[in-house]
Write an enzyme that holds these catalytic residues in place. Structure first.
Site, PDB file in Angstrom:
ATOM      1  N   ALA A 116       7.053  32.223  31.791  1.00  0.00           N
ATOM      2  CA  ALA A 116       6.017  32.204  30.763  1.00  0.00           C
ATOM      3  C   ALA A 116       6.674  32.465  29.415  1.00  0.00           C
ATOM      4  CB  ALA A 116       4.973  33.260  31.064  1.00  0.00           C
ATOM      5  N   LYS A 117       5.843  32.393  28.371  1.00  0.00           N
ATOM      6  CA  LYS A 117       6.426  32.523  27.035  1.00  0.00           C
ATOM      7  C   LYS A 117       7.067  33.891  26.841  1.00  0.00           C
ATOM      8  CE  LYS A 117       4.117  28.789  24.802  1.00  0.00           C
ATOM      9  NZ  LYS A 117       2.798  28.472  25.322  1.00  0.00           N
ATOM     10  N   GLY A 118       6.665  34.865  27.644  1.00  0.00           N
ATOM     11  CA  GLY A 118       7.265  36.184  27.563  1.00  0.00           C
ATOM     12  C   GLY A 118       8.749  36.190  27.947  1.00  0.00           C
ATOM     13  N   THR A 169       1.089  24.270  23.832  1.00  0.00           N
ATOM     14  CA  THR A 169       0.233  25.254  23.162  1.00  0.00           C
ATOM     15  C   THR A 169       1.161  26.179  22.377  1.00  0.00           C
ATOM     16  OG1 THR A 169      -1.290  25.171  25.010  1.00  0.00           O
ATOM     17  CG2 THR A 169      -1.477  27.076  23.573  1.00  0.00           C
TER      18      THR A 169
END
Ligand code: GLU
Length: 286
Positions: free
Chosen positions: A258-260, A16
């Site tokens: 996570a993408k963070g 995603t």
């Protein structure tokens, strides 16, 4: 021991593009690639970009660049001409999802919901970690599987009517037998948002079915979603694929990567001089 060859094995990697990929994504995708290659099967790349507000073109390009740098290759995908199941961008596959939704509506398995909640917004994303859909209290749920009434003026989303108390079990390729109870472990989930955006649950089932995926390899935070999706396969009378849920990668504080976590993005690791091999060495269990 070598795996038996299975030329009909079809796996997928389905990023995603809401940010750059990090080491945790790569670990799950690597397992998917290994399982396909070990069996002499095929692997496809699908870009899960239905959440237009958050999926940016630069992340799509970045994602493909990161995957190639890391050593992924695929047999079908958006960048490969003559791929059989094009398009491989979910944003270009909306009519397929609408067709499945219409089928669910026609059999009385979906109902209009006028509630406006945060989970309706979130429904376009795979519910990783703590952002899983809340159990819907059933405010708009009709008592039986019935054909729905004419559209009301108010905005509405479509929800899947989850049967009460059904044990949804499957044999996971890594974890063994898994079981969830519908209505208890998860409730009526969103299929389609009021702003005409299909949910992650619906889109992923339609695509895995249409693209003839035989095994889905994903993170184990999606176990409950797998149970939801099995109910959709059942309602649509489609054969479900097999499932293999990978362990999640955690940071030092025990949070899922996570993408963070920018510092662990493949891009940042690469710029810091790491190689795909050195990144793989840091994965647990390798
Ligand atoms: N695009 C989803 C994600 O990145 C894939 C989830 C799945 O394997 O179904 O979380």
């Amino acid at each position: 021991m070598p795996y038996p060859k299975d030329k009909t094995y079809r796996g997928r990697i389905a990023p995603t593009p809401t940010g750059r990929l990090h080491s945790g994504h790569a670990a799950t995708f690597w397992k998917a690639q290994e399982r396909a290659r070990d069996r002499g099967g095929q692997l496809l790349l699908r870009i899960e970009d239905i959440d237009k507000a958050r999926c940016k073109p630069e992340f799509v390009a970045g994602c493909i660049e990161d995957l190639k740098w890391f050593g992924f290759s695929w047999d079908e995908g958006p960048d490969l001409p003559h791929s059989l199941h094009a398009p491989y961008y979910q944003s270009q596959r909306i009519p397929h999802y609408r067709e499945a939704l219409d089928r669910l509506i026609s059999i009385g398995a979906a109902y209009r919901c006028h509630c406006s909640r945060k989970d309706i917004e979130q429904a376009v994303r795979a519910p990783h970690a703590a952002d899983d859909e809340i159990i819907y209290p059933g405010t708009c749920r009709p008592p039986h599987r019935t054909k729905t009434s004419p559209p009301a003026k108010q905005q509405y989303c479509w929800r899947f009517k989850v049967p009460d108390g059904v044990r949804v079990g499957f044999e996971d390729g890594r974890k063994g037998p898994c079981e969830f109870v519908s209505g208890t472990d998860f409730g009526d989930f969103v299929l389609w948002r009021a702003d005409e955006v299909p949910s992650y649950q619906l889109a992923v089932v339609v695509d895995d079915h249409m693209m003839r995926i035989t095994e889905v390899v994903r993170g184990e935070d999606l176990l409950v979603s797998t149970a939801r999706q099995l109910l959709l396969y059942d309602a649509l009378q489609w054969e479900a694929p097999a499932f293999f849920h990978c362990p999640l990668m955690m940071d030092e504080q025990g949070n899922r990567l996570a993408k963070g976590h920018q510092s662990l993005s493949l891009q940042a690791l690469r710029e810091a001089g790491q190689t795909p091999e050195s990144i793989r060495k840091e994965w647990p269990g390798t």
